[in-house]
Design an enzyme around this catalytic site. Structure first.
Site, PDB file in Angstrom:
ATOM      1  N   PRO A 112      41.536  42.427  42.527  1.00 11.06           N
ATOM      2  CG  PRO A 112      41.014  41.566  40.507  1.00 11.06           C
ATOM      3  CD  PRO A 112      40.861  42.732  41.382  1.00 11.06           C
ATOM      4  CD  GLU A 113      47.317  39.854  40.385  1.00 10.00           C
ATOM      5  OE1 GLU A 113      48.361  39.244  40.668  1.00 10.00           O
ATOM      6  OE2 GLU A 113      47.210  40.547  39.368  1.00 10.00           O
ATOM      7  CG  HIS A 166      27.796  48.613  38.737  1.00 15.25           C
ATOM      8  ND1 HIS A 166      26.888  48.075  37.857  1.00 15.25           N
ATOM      9  CD2 HIS A 166      28.521  49.512  38.022  1.00 15.25           C
ATOM     10  CE1 HIS A 166      27.073  48.613  36.657  1.00 15.25           C
ATOM     11  NE2 HIS A 166      28.053  49.483  36.735  1.00 15.25           N
ATOM     12  NE  ARG A 190      34.437  42.471  33.612  1.00 14.00           N
ATOM     13  CZ  ARG A 190      35.555  42.005  33.063  1.00 14.00           C
ATOM     14  NH1 ARG A 190      36.712  42.494  33.422  1.00 14.00           N
ATOM     15  NH2 ARG A 190      35.507  41.054  32.177  1.00 14.00           N
TER      16      ARG A 190
END
Length: 299
Positions: free
Chosen positions: A2-3, A99, A119
């Site tokens: 994420p960041e 995934h 996810r």
DNA sequence: ACGGAAACCTGCTGGC
DNA sequence: TGCCAGCAGGTTTCCG
């Protein structure tokens, strides 16, 4: 992944391994990965066929490849990694990840680019490029339409810290909420918001308008600094979910002072770090160095 | 304007 | 050992 620091690590990997190559085929698995591409996954893969990758760019947590087919203007393949997205550069015969949602083969028969996302909060979209609404930047191709509402991040030339401070001064909201608002300043997520506030010794619940301009400036300075330091260490990885395009982890987690350290002694004063629910997630802070505001007013 | 919560997903941990 | 609540680096959208 994420960041900002983790996304920048990925962007650099793309610059090294993907820019300059021509896509031969794009394979999208399932409709979800392209849900933000209005015309659907089939359109996305069709439009990418034979496209040359001109650049890998980023603003905040948004990443995009500037791509161009022979007959068209350059466009942006926008990639957001969400909570668990990964971009991996691997040989075509490497085992299929559980995934795996997209893979790109190139005309040069070199390694594939793969998008893997446990996810599936992340995704891909092909969009037009428009002029950057923020002046003075380095986005020479412009920015993708979905990035138009994202403010510059602290590590890019278009970032105007005094302007952000003025903006925060006008708002009556908790400083942490403001730091996480990608329309004010981008790239900061839960880890680096907590780290910046710990460094600045400001409680996450302090109201922005109630803080002085110098203090707001300091918070933003710390945010920029901690993300810069994290980038130098390859980002923060607690597990194998956060890796660069070669599958390697960063090691800034060793340098965290607040995030994920509930109950551990504050590195400044020894008081146990506290974890508190905030915005459907958690804030980590030192109750002594970062005392809670006495009042929280909402006019 | 602002706060809060739920939605989108899968997987891992810790407590009972 | 097994089950289940709770939690995870994000963003969007709806409701009051």
């Amino acid at each position: 992944m994420p960041e900002l620091p983790e996304v920048e690590v990925v962007r650099r990997g793309l610059a090294d391994h993907v820019v300059g190559r021509r896509i031969a085929t794009a394979t999208l698995t399932g409709a979800r990965v392209a849900r933000r591409h209005d015309a659907g996954p089939l359109d996305l893969s069709t439009r990418l066929t034979d496209a040359k990758v001109l650049a890998a760019d980023r603003r905040g947590k948004y990443l995009w490849l500037v791509v161009q087919t022979p007959s068209d203007d350059p466009r942006a393949l926008v990639i957001h990694l969400g909570m668990s997205g990964q971009l991996l550069v691997e040989p075509a015969d490497a085992p299929r990840e559980k995934h795996l949602h997209a893979s790109f083969d190139f005309a040069d028969d070199g390694p594939q680019l793969r998008f893997v996302d446990q996810r599936t909060f992340g995704g891909l979209a092909l969009t037009d490029l428009v002029p950057d609404p923020y002046a003075g930047g380095h986005h020479t191709h412009g920015v993708p339409v979905p990035v138009g509402h994202i403010a510059p991040d602290p590590l890019e030339p278009a970032y105007d810290q005094p302007a952000v401070v003025r903006l925060l001064k006008q708002r009556h909201t908790a400083i942490k909420r403001a730091l996480l608002d990608q329309g004010k300043v981008s790239g900061i997520g839960n880890i680096y918001a907590d780290e910046a506030l710990w460094r600045a010794q400001v409680n996450p619940l302090r109201e922005t308008a109630a803080l002085t301009k110098p203090v707001l400036g300091r918070v933003l300075d710390h945010a920029a600094e901690v993300m810069q330091e994290a980038l130098a260490q390859g980002g923060t990885s607690f597990d194998a979910l956060y890796v660069n395009v070669n599958g390697a982890s960063g090691y800034f987690d060793r340098s965290l002072n607040a995030y994920g350290r509930e109950g551990e002694p504050c590195d400044r004063c020894g008081t146990p770090i506290r974890r508190e629910a905030f915005m459907n997630r958690s804030s980590h802070y030192c109750p002594r160095c970062q005392p809670r505001p006495r009042v929280r007013r909402t006019p």
